[in-house]
Design an enzyme around this catalytic site. Sequence first.
Site, PDB file in Angstrom:
ATOM      1  N   ASP A  11      -9.133   4.603  -1.262  1.00  0.00           N
ATOM      2  CA  ASP A  11      -7.190   4.884  -1.227  1.00  0.00           C
ATOM      3  C   ASP A  11      -6.377   3.909  -0.525  1.00  0.00           C
ATOM      4  OD1 ASP A  11      -6.608   7.340   0.106  1.00  0.00           O
ATOM      5  OD2 ASP A  11      -5.834   6.214   1.980  1.00  0.00           O
ATOM      6  N   ASP A  37      -2.793   4.881   1.049  1.00  0.00           N
ATOM      7  CA  ASP A  37      -2.342   4.662   2.670  1.00  0.00           C
ATOM      8  C   ASP A  37      -2.720   5.078   3.477  1.00  0.00           C
ATOM      9  OD1 ASP A  37       0.541   5.473   1.866  1.00  0.00           O
ATOM     10  OD2 ASP A  37       0.738   6.713   0.470  1.00  0.00           O
ATOM     11  N   GLU A  68      -3.156  18.593   8.026  1.00  0.00           N
ATOM     12  CA  GLU A  68      -3.502  17.287   7.056  1.00  0.00           C
ATOM     13  C   GLU A  68      -5.209  16.587   8.509  1.00  0.00           C
ATOM     14  OE1 GLU A  68      -2.297  13.363   5.956  1.00  0.00           O
ATOM     15  OE2 GLU A  68      -3.503  13.227   4.607  1.00  0.00           O
ATOM     16  N   SER A  74      -5.172   6.851  -5.145  1.00  0.00           N
ATOM     17  CA  SER A  74      -4.265   7.674  -3.455  1.00  0.00           C
ATOM     18  C   SER A  74      -3.088   8.877  -4.609  1.00  0.00           C
ATOM     19  CB  SER A  74      -3.429   6.754  -3.663  1.00  0.00           C
ATOM     20  OG  SER A  74      -2.144   7.821  -3.351  1.00  0.00           O
ATOM     21  N   ASP A  98      -9.168   7.015   4.294  1.00  0.00           N
ATOM     22  CA  ASP A  98      -9.113   7.358   5.655  1.00  0.00           C
ATOM     23  C   ASP A  98      -8.756   8.276   6.137  1.00  0.00           C
ATOM     24  OD1 ASP A  98      -6.193   7.469   4.808  1.00  0.00           O
ATOM     25  OD2 ASP A  98      -5.585   7.690   6.181  1.00  0.00           O
TER      26      ASP A  98
HETATM   27  P1  TMP Z   1      -3.513   8.729   0.004  1.00  0.00           P
HETATM   28  O1  TMP Z   1      -3.872   9.029  -0.110  1.00  0.00           O
HETATM   29  O2  TMP Z   1      -3.274   7.199  -0.649  1.00  0.00           O
HETATM   30  O3  TMP Z   1      -3.659   8.125   1.632  1.00  0.00           O
HETATM   31  O4  TMP Z   1      -1.607   8.994   0.708  1.00  0.00           O
HETATM   32  C1  TMP Z   1      -1.287   9.895   1.012  1.00  0.00           C
HETATM   33  C2  TMP Z   1      -1.119  10.432   2.354  1.00  0.00           C
HETATM   34  O5  TMP Z   1      -0.141  10.693   1.927  1.00  0.00           O
HETATM   35  C3  TMP Z   1      -1.452  11.503   3.082  1.00  0.00           C
HETATM   36  O6  TMP Z   1      -2.029  11.098   4.486  1.00  0.00           O
HETATM   37  C4  TMP Z   1      -0.393  12.285   3.432  1.00  0.00           C
HETATM   38  C5  TMP Z   1       1.279  11.271   3.000  1.00  0.00           C
HETATM   39  N1  TMP Z   1       2.364  11.969   2.616  1.00  0.00           N
HETATM   40  C6  TMP Z   1       3.422  11.471   3.758  1.00  0.00           C
HETATM   41  O7  TMP Z   1       3.209  10.535   4.497  1.00  0.00           O
HETATM   42  N2  TMP Z   1       4.618  11.886   3.224  1.00  0.00           N
HETATM   43  C7  TMP Z   1       4.369  13.089   1.942  1.00  0.00           C
HETATM   44  O8  TMP Z   1       5.707  13.632   1.710  1.00  0.00           O
HETATM   45  C8  TMP Z   1       3.641  13.419   1.778  1.00  0.00           C
HETATM   46  C9  TMP Z   1       3.908  14.563   0.492  1.00  0.00           C
HETATM   47  C10 TMP Z   1       2.124  12.566   2.075  1.00  0.00           C
HETATM   48 MG    MG Z   2      -4.572   7.745   3.212  1.00  0.00          MG
END
Ligand code: TMP
Ligand code: MG
Length: 314
Positions: free
Chosen positions: A61, A63, A108, A176, A250
């Site tokens: 992943d 973020d 989430e 991601s 995560d």
């Molecule tokens: P990831 O799959 O790389 O972790 O990215 C998704 C993450 O992004 C998830 O934990 C929620 C976050 N997110 C935001 O911080 N702001 C937003 O506007 C959206 C749609 C998701």
């Molecule tokens: Mg993440």
Amino acid sequence: MVFQTSCLRVRKVFSLWNQLGKQQVPELNRAGVIIRDATHVHQLIHTLQSGGANTLQVVSDFDMTLSKFSHNGQRCPTTHNLLHSSCLITEECKHKMRALQERFYPVEIDTAMSLEEKIPLMVEWWSDAHDLLVQQEIQRKLLANAVSQSEAKLRDGYALFFSTLERCGVPLLIFSAGVGDIVEEILKHHHLLTHTVSIQANYMTFNKEGVLEGFVEPLIHSFNKGAGHCLSPAHISRSHDRPYVLLLGDSLGDVSMANQLPGVQKVLKIGYLNDQVEARRPAYVSTYDIVLERDETLDVPNAILRHISMATHL
Ligand code: TMP
Ligand code: MG
């Protein structure tokens, strides 16, 4: 009697494995590393090590897994809210995106809610956030500068992580639900976008003038990574004969990231538990093989990769 003796022998072998595993990957003994079933983990590490780097692929992943959750006590931005520190979006848009985050982030990370309850709300969060970004008429050519000026941080040890994978020719799929173009810019900014890295994420689409007009479908959110995506052909061709996966995530939804990959036999799942640690510990420990609590580094994945790559003399 015979049964008891063989049970004893099996137990001895497993405890030897545990000791060896802990000696060979001493980082697993650190505070904040939680392993539900040590025997299972050491067996998996042993299998990955026996197969060597040529049978391994990494799926991660982005973020809050490759990027930091917090730095010096401050929360770090995700790829969606990284633009908040730029002038590419208006104050009103930032305000609306923050309001969405305040409403949907608790959903989430809620371990009591079912996936059926969560998924429509996640689709709503992502769709509304993408609509807001599209309204901002963001210019593609300004993204690189916004990223380089942002507070986005990769986890400590990222340089070793990427260089080990490159040196050993181990393909990395970054899967991601963040913004693909921004993941790409962050990697470019750190000179990490090598030929072994593929990115599966929500890519922006731009019109002829280079202005943001939408996002590629189907949408990826935190809980649909296991199905319904046409996986990066580049990664499939690099990894089709690699049955062992080191998976890093995560969110609880990240464990399904390797579900669609062909020919996968074993997955060692490492989960970063960043937020609401005590409340979410039981769910993480039952979902991931190794849980890393409040760990802003890639030390444990790096140690496992070191162990595997040393064994293959690469
Ligand atoms: P990831 O799959 O790389 O972790 O990215 C998704 C993450 O992004 C998830 O934990 C929620 C976050 N997110 C935001 O911080 N702001 C937003 O506007 C959206 C749609 C998701
Ligand atoms: Mg993440």
